[in-house]
Design a protein around this motif. Structure first.
Motif, PDB file in Angstrom:
ATOM      1  N   LEU A  52      14.503 142.814  14.476  1.00 57.00           N
ATOM      2  CA  LEU A  52      13.793 142.012  13.477  1.00 57.00           C
ATOM      3  C   LEU A  52      13.611 142.833  12.213  1.00 57.00           C
ATOM      4  CD1 LEU A  52      10.907 139.588  13.702  1.00 57.00           C
ATOM      5  CD2 LEU A  52      10.459 141.699  12.453  1.00 57.00           C
ATOM      6  N   ALA A  53      13.651 142.161  11.057  1.00 60.45           N
ATOM      7  CA  ALA A  53      13.426 142.846   9.788  1.00 60.45           C
ATOM      8  C   ALA A  53      12.387 142.091   8.963  1.00 60.45           C
ATOM      9  CB  ALA A  53      14.729 142.955   8.996  1.00 60.45           C
ATOM     10  N   VAL A  54      11.583 142.844   8.239  1.00 61.48           N
ATOM     11  CA  VAL A  54      10.620 142.286   7.286  1.00 61.48           C
ATOM     12  C   VAL A  54      10.980 142.824   5.909  1.00 61.48           C
ATOM     13  CG1 VAL A  54       8.211 142.213   6.542  1.00 61.48           C
ATOM     14  CG2 VAL A  54       8.771 142.083   8.980  1.00 61.48           C
ATOM     15  N   LEU A  55      11.157 141.921   4.947  1.00 64.06           N
ATOM     16  CA  LEU A  55      11.463 142.324   3.579  1.00 64.06           C
ATOM     17  C   LEU A  55      10.207 142.160   2.742  1.00 64.06           C
ATOM     18  CD1 LEU A  55      14.732 141.500   1.673  1.00 64.06           C
ATOM     19  CD2 LEU A  55      12.563 141.805   0.495  1.00 64.06           C
ATOM     20  N   ARG A  56       9.701 143.268   2.200  1.00 66.47           N
ATOM     21  CA  ARG A  56       8.473 143.234   1.424  1.00 66.47           C
ATOM     22  C   ARG A  56       8.615 144.132   0.199  1.00 66.47           C
ATOM     23  NH1 ARG A  56       5.525 147.829   2.970  1.00 66.47           N
ATOM     24  NH2 ARG A  56       6.212 148.823   4.915  1.00 66.47           N
ATOM     25  N   ALA A  57       7.531 144.305  -0.554  1.00 63.02           N
ATOM     26  CA  ALA A  57       7.633 145.044  -1.804  1.00 63.02           C
ATOM     27  C   ALA A  57       6.411 145.915  -2.038  1.00 63.02           C
ATOM     28  CB  ALA A  57       7.807 144.079  -2.975  1.00 63.02           C
ATOM     29  N   GLU A  58       6.610 147.017  -2.755  1.00 59.17           N
ATOM     30  CA  GLU A  58       5.522 147.887  -3.174  1.00 59.17           C
ATOM     31  C   GLU A  58       4.885 147.356  -4.454  1.00 59.17           C
ATOM     32  OE1 GLU A  58       6.684 151.852  -3.898  1.00 59.17           O
ATOM     33  OE2 GLU A  58       6.881 152.410  -1.792  1.00 59.17           O
ATOM     34  N   GLY A  59       3.615 147.697  -4.644  1.00 67.98           N
ATOM     35  CA  GLY A  59       2.953 147.347  -5.892  1.00 67.98           C
ATOM     36  C   GLY A  59       2.455 145.914  -5.915  1.00 67.98           C
ATOM     37  N   PRO A  60       1.858 145.499  -7.018  1.00 72.20           N
ATOM     38  CA  PRO A  60       1.238 144.174  -7.088  1.00 72.20           C
ATOM     39  C   PRO A  60       2.217 143.019  -7.283  1.00 72.20           C
ATOM     40  CG  PRO A  60       0.953 145.312  -9.174  1.00 72.20           C
ATOM     41  CD  PRO A  60       1.577 146.296  -8.230  1.00 72.20           C
TER      42      PRO A  60
END
Length: 259
Positions: A52-60
């Motif tokens: 499984l993979a989760v794609l997310r991001a740093e910062g606001p």
């Protein structure tokens, strides 16, 4: 960290997190990030232990869209090369054989939406916003994935106007699958990931394959695709063990309910 350092790949057990890591640039998509996304998902594909993979991001900001500053001083050939690189990145995310969740916590613009829509589904915070301003910026983009998610008329309205759409509306029209309070986003994604990982990996992969392939054909052909997947599952998996485990869990739940 990937080669260009714009995307971070974190692997813990059977889960991989692909993190957009240009927070100082509001995670705007540039050529190095396109290359890093392709590399990250290639590494995931090469690791048979990741399910499984989760794609997310740093910062606001999830992503401010394409990094338009890249185009300064460039010619038409470079711009076309850059756009093809973006499409390769989106296609690589979409072609991932395992479930991929997009975790959206803040503003998402243009190419950020393409990245998120390339995932299997989006879980978003109520603080997230969505905007597809490509025509307003004098370019063309998001014309294909967006219409397939929200419908032709809605895609046209969102693209023509470039307006900001709040998370509640994005959820209502089907762009966002699950909506949570900002403080509950990480927990909701973690719980969803854990739930997915409870199922046998091959069954999940074949389910994804059947849905993706079936969505591009008629019902009869889709059923043939599913039958082929079932045949593979019966020959390659411990389906009897999975059935026994299911029956055991149902029996345990029934006993607890009676107690």
């Amino acid at each position: 960290m990937t080669q260009n350092g714009t995307v971070r790949l974190e692997v813990k057990g059977r889960r991989a997190d692909v993190v957009l890591a240009r927070p100082d640039a509001r995670n705007a998509l540039n050529l190095p990030m396109c290359e890093d996304l392709v590399e990250a998902f290639a590494l995931i594909a090469a690791n048979s232990e990741i399910d499984l993979a989760v794609l997310r991001a740093e910062g606001p900001v999830f992503s401010a869209g394409a990094d338009m500053k890249e185009r300064n001083g460039r010619d038409e050939a470079w711009v076309m090369m850059r756009r093809r690189a973006a499409f390769r990145a989106y296609e690589t995310v979409g072609a991932c054989s395992i479930p991929v969740i997009a975790q959206v916590h803040g503003p998402l613009v243009g190419s950020g939406g393409e990245i998120a829509m390339s995932c299997d589904f989006i879980i978003a915070s109520t603080a997230a916003t969505f905007r597809f301003p490509e025509p307003q910026w004098g370019t063309v983009g998001a014309t294909q994935r967006l219409q397939r998610v929200v419908g032709v008329a809605r895609a046209k309205e969102l693209l023509y106007t470039g307006r900001v759409m709040d998370a509640e509306e994005a959820h209502r029209i089907g762009l966002v699958t699950r909506l949570t309070a900002p403080e509950a986003l990480v927990q909701t994604v973690d719980e969803t990931a854990d739930c997915i990982l409870k199922a046998p990996p091959l069954a999940q992969k074949l389910t994804k394959q059947c849905i993706d392939q079936g969505s591009r054909t008629d019902l009869a052909s889709g059923i043939a695709i599913e039958l082929s997947a079932i045949d593979r599952l019966l020959s390659e998996s411990d389906w009897r063990g999975s059935l026994q485990q299911f029956n055991t869990s149902v029996g345990t739940a029934a006993r607890k309910k009676k107690a």
